[in-house]
Design an enzyme around this catalytic site. Structure first.
Site, PDB file in Angstrom:
ATOM      1  CB  THR A 244      -0.937  -0.027   1.312  1.00  0.00           C
ATOM      2  OG1 THR A 244      -1.535  -1.188   1.269  1.00  0.00           O
ATOM      3  CG2 THR A 244      -1.796   1.114   1.380  1.00  0.00           C
TER       4      THR A 244
ATOM      5  CB  THR B 256       2.423  -4.785   8.420  1.00  0.00           C
ATOM      6  OG1 THR B 256       2.990  -6.168   8.665  1.00  0.00           O
ATOM      7  CG2 THR B 256       3.476  -3.741   8.957  1.00  0.00           C
ATOM      8  CB  ILE B 257      -0.862  -8.445  11.174  1.00  0.00           C
ATOM      9  CG1 ILE B 257      -1.365  -9.283  12.283  1.00  0.00           C
ATOM     10  CG2 ILE B 257      -0.724  -9.480   9.989  1.00  0.00           C
ATOM     11  CD1 ILE B 257      -2.553  -8.956  13.030  1.00  0.00           C
ATOM     12  CG  ASP B 258       2.929 -10.501   8.490  1.00  0.00           C
ATOM     13  OD1 ASP B 258       2.058 -10.920   8.977  1.00  0.00           O
ATOM     14  OD2 ASP B 258       3.078 -10.767   7.215  1.00  0.00           O
TER      15      ASP B 258
ATOM     16  CG  MET C 159      -9.836 -17.278  14.790  1.00  0.00           C
ATOM     17  SD  MET C 159      -9.886 -18.645  15.829  1.00  0.00           S
ATOM     18  CE  MET C 159     -10.444 -17.401  17.162  1.00  0.00           C
TER      19      MET C 159
ATOM     20  CG  MET D 103      -1.359 -14.499   9.616  1.00  0.00           C
ATOM     21  SD  MET D 103      -2.354 -13.332   9.150  1.00  0.00           S
ATOM     22  CE  MET D 103      -3.531 -14.188   8.172  1.00  0.00           C
TER      23      MET D 103
END
Ligand SMILES: Nc1ncnc2c1ncn2[C@@H]1O[C@H](COP(=O)(O)OP(=O)(O)O)[C@@H](O)[C@H]1O
Ligand SMILES: O=P(O)(O)OC[C@H]1O[C@](O)(COP(=O)(O)O)[C@@H](O)[C@@H]1O
Ligand SMILES: [Mg+2]
Length: 528
Positions: free
Chosen positions: A225, A251-253, A410, A296
């Site tokens: 993005t 970013t979840i990472d 989740m 993840m």
């Protein structure tokens, strides 16, 4: 003003590919700007090796823009703040561990926050917000706080949500946003605006911005993005438009470089504990129990790393940055046997991007598929590992009870926790203050705990990965006592050689059989 930036007055030079021009910075500070290209980096050299990596400003291409007093001056909520406005020469150091012999040397970013002067007549602001890429806890909080900051702090009334990510700019209608609409969205996971992968078409997006007379664009998303945001900013600048583009990194990472940590990451680590606890409970309740949890982390194993460190119940953490192997000395099988003998159960946490090569090699899979944004599609390492462990124990006629938990979606679909909510608020406010102050092509984020404006390309040029040679990874290794898989290359090479010689033996045998067939086994001709 910190003494690491030269005092006011003097002028410097811009050195582009073929552009050289003199300049004096807005605040009158001096130094030299070295630009990578005409629209590229703004780098200002200060004293003692200090370098300010500045963000673009609307006046870089619209030098005669009018300024307005910041309405926050008259906002009762902020009246008690002593030094509310950030000075133009306030900077944030990229490295705060320094050598006493030269403490100023290094990179600095512009400090974020409200400025005394702004470059928009707030009645004329038409702002839009878009969310792109995968979900992350806190997206709704950022949306809410951008809307509320624009509305309450600056009196902006035209705020639009772009629906469904980048493609929403040209394929969907916008949706009007106000504080009432966003009032309790922070309690929900996901994004009220929707999101998508792919569909970034710079010229269509810029036309849509132009057609809708939008002059502030808030773009919330990850590395992909932000690359898209940079293209939009560059194109708007080429068109000479007065549009501020602000990126909010998501970013979840936790794989975005430069910033301390991305929003939603803490929430994800916390949520991962529930899966790890369940895996531990299951594993310790049965004979030779293994709880395997997949988390993840496509290229960066931060969630697995921090969830492991936080839990203390994890025996082994596998991440993309550390290639592992199964057989032989120092391999995973050996370790599993050892831990089961020792404790009777164990917990393994595996990041989704771990062991992809190993799995592809073992299953003869191709590693080439990508999603709509160009991200590599992963094979399910959790399922594969489960099967390999089951087969290995079955071959040895030993008992194994393995429970596989895959909580990946989740973990990212939940609302953000309290700390992330506060963090999201600061990010949103930083972005709004930055756009109002006329900055563009910037990303917001904390650097060593202080919020800064960072040029977008700075955060996208490389992806952040777990540094396996620093003390944080060492802490994990010392808490799990897992193998370091340092012999990976050697073991894989030996395995490849063994496979190759097996293959040679098989083809030798086939050749022999074929020649026997062609001469006929009893000496007669092979032709029937
Ligand atoms: N190099 C790029 N240039 C322009 N746009 C990009 C680029 N990479 C990704 N995008 C766009 O950014 C959006 C989100 O990217 P994606 O990789 O899916 O998620 P994230 O931003 O979370 O990394 C998509 O709409 C995609 O088309
Ligand atoms: O199934 P999806 O939605 O493509 O998302 C899966 C990917 O999204 C992530 O959570 C984050 O990716 P982005 O930051 O690129 O959005 C990865 O860890 C994961 O591989
Ligand atoms: Mg990404």
């Amino acid at each position: 003003m910190p003494s690491n930036i030269e005092e006011a007055g003097a002028s410097g030079s811009i050195i582009g590919n073929d552009v050289t021009a003199s300049y004096t910075t807005e605040a009158g500070t001096s130094g030299s700007i070295i630009a990578g290209d005409i629209t590229g980096s703004k780098v200002e050299r200060g004293v003692a090796g200090a370098i300010l990596e500045d963000v673009p400003h609307l006046t870089d291409w619209l030098p005669t823009l009018q300024t307005y007093p910041n309405p926050l001056k008259h906002n009762p909520a902020y009246s008690a703040v002593k030094q509310y406005f950030v000075e133009d020469d306030d900077v944030v150091a990229k490295n705060i561990v320094v050598k006493i012999s030269n403490p100023w040397e290094g990179l600095y970013f512009r400090r974020s926050g409200p400025r005394d002067k702004i470059y928009f007549d707030t009645k004329e602001v038409r702002a839009c917000i878009v969310t792109c890429g995968g979900l992350c806890p806190g997206l709704n909080t950022v949306i809410r706080e951008i809307v509320c900051a624009l509305w309450n702090q600056y009196g902006v009334r035209d705020i639009f949500g772009i629906i469904g990510g980048y493609k929403g700019f040209y394929a969907r209608n916008t949706s009007r946003l106000d504080p009432k609409i966003v009032n309790d969205i922070h309690k929900r996971g996901g994004t009220i605006l929707g999101t998508s992968r792919g569909g970034h078409d710079t010229s269509k997006i810029v036309s849509s911005i132009e057609d809708r007379s939008i002059n502030q664009v808030y773009i919330i998303g990850g590395d992909g993005t932000q690359k898209g945001a940079d293209c939009i900013y560059e194109e708007l600048r080429r068109h000479g438009m007065k549009v501020a583009v602000a990126g909010i990194p998501k970013t979840i990472d936790n794989d975005i470089d430069v910033i301390d940590k991305s929003f939603g990451f803490d929430t994800a680590v916390e949520e991962a504990q529930r899966a790890i606890n369940a895996a531990h409970t299951e594993a310790e309740s049965i004979e030779n129990g293994i709880g395997l949890v997949k988390l993840m982390g496509r290229y960066s194993g931060y969630i697995a790393h921090y969830a492991t460190l936080a839990s203390r119940d994890v025996d082994c953490c596998l991440i993309p940055e550390v290639p592992f192997y199964l057989e032989g000395e120092g391999g995973l099988y050996d370790f599993v046997h050892h831990r089961l003998r020792e404790n009777g159960h164990m917990v393994i946490v595996v990041a989704e991007g771990a062991g992809q090569e190993l799995m592809a090699e073992s299953l003869d899979l191709l590693n080439g598929s990508i999603d709509a944004s160009g991200n590599r599609l992963l094979h399910d390492i959790g399922l594969w590992l489960c099967q390999k462990l089951k087969d290995h124990f079955a071959d040895r006629k030993e008992i194994l009870n393995i429970k596989y938990i895959d909580p990946t979606y989740m973990i990212r679909a939940i609302p953000s926790n309290a700390a992330d909510n506060v963090y999201c608020t600061l990010l949103a406010h930083s972005a709004v203050h930055g756009a109002m102050a006329g900055y563009s092509g910037f990303t917001v984020g904390p650097v060593n705990g202080r919020h800064a404006y960072i040029p977008i390309h700075r955060v996208t040029e490389k992806q952040r990965c777990v540094n396996t040679s620093d003390r944080m990874w060492a802490r994990l290794l010392s808490s799990t006592n897992q193998p370091g898989f340092l012999q990976y290359e050697k073991v894989m090479e030996a395995k490849r050689k063994k496979e190759a010689s097996k293959f040679l033996k098989i083809s030798d045998a086939n050749d022999k059989r074929d020649s026997n067939n062609s001469t006929g086994q009893n000496g007669t001709s092979g032709v029937h």
